[in-house]
Design an enzyme around this catalytic site. Sequence first.
Site, PDB file in Angstrom:
ATOM      1  CG  ASP A  26      -2.085   0.929   1.097  1.00  0.00           C
ATOM      2  OD1 ASP A  26      -2.375   1.380  -0.034  1.00  0.00           O
ATOM      3  OD2 ASP A  26      -2.708   1.248   2.131  1.00  0.00           O
ATOM      4  CG  ASN A  74      -7.715  -2.007  -5.293  1.00  0.00           C
ATOM      5  OD1 ASN A  74      -6.791  -2.788  -5.091  1.00  0.00           O
ATOM      6  ND2 ASN A  74      -7.989  -1.031  -4.423  1.00  0.00           N
TER       7      ASN A  74
END
Length: 247
Positions: A26, A74
């Site tokens: 991330d 996502n």
Amino acid sequence: MNSRSLPGLYGLDSLNLPKHIAIIMDGNGRWAEKRLMNRIKGHEAGSGAVRTIVRACREIGISVLTLYAFSTENWQRPKIEISALMVLLNKFLESEKNEMMENDIRLNAIGQVDKLPENVRKTLNRTMDLTGKNKGMLLNLALSYGGRTEIVDMVKIISQKVKDSKIDPDLITDEFVADHLYTAGMPYPDLLIRTSGEMRISNFLLWQIAYSEIFITDTLWPDFGKEELIKIIYDFQNRERRFGNVG
Ligand code: IPE
Ligand code: IPE
Ligand code: MG
């Protein structure tokens, strides 16, 4: 380090290496935003970190490395960011296949791979076929992956078997469930790393991380490197894993 073991590579205890490391990669967007760049530049820099970490894990002797590259959630991102990520993924698979062969790395994907664009799916299948017999390390890419969907899929498969009278519900054990997840046959992650400081799991390997040791670093993914990985494994080796028992 316990007294019986000898220090191995980089001062790590070679008898107490995590078999399986899982990473929530991330912070690409923030890395780019900090530099007043487009988020996509962050993803490009992030693929460099993937290369470094795959190489390092292979060198250290990790058996399974699972990288969270794209989640089911996502898909909600702007189309332009999704297509840039897919282009990068395709490029990565193409450019790394020789190195995977040289280093005896087998590629696998977990997730709803059928949702990926056709060209990416083809490259992915080709690379999985090509590397299929490699034994040095398993590189497991979580693509269009969601932990809840994985559990739903497992429930569907098992209930169909019960419905067809192929199994008796009394025979459903922890191991049986594990054998019906995308990660069937793999050890559970011993170590779960998340970069960029977020204290959450974001739908990653929900069943499998029940007893993983968790390490969250503030480092943004594109800046994550081998030295920090080694420090984290060292920290892992100095933890006491009790699995609910007494120390
Ligand atoms: C991780 O970086 C990559 C993917 C989720 C595909 P992010 O894109 O989530 O970066 P941040 O969290 O916005 O910084
Ligand atoms: C988790 O990161 C997914 C991946 C690293 C692929 P996200 O950036 O999508 O997670 P949230 O939105 O911060 O929970
Ligand atoms: Mg993020």
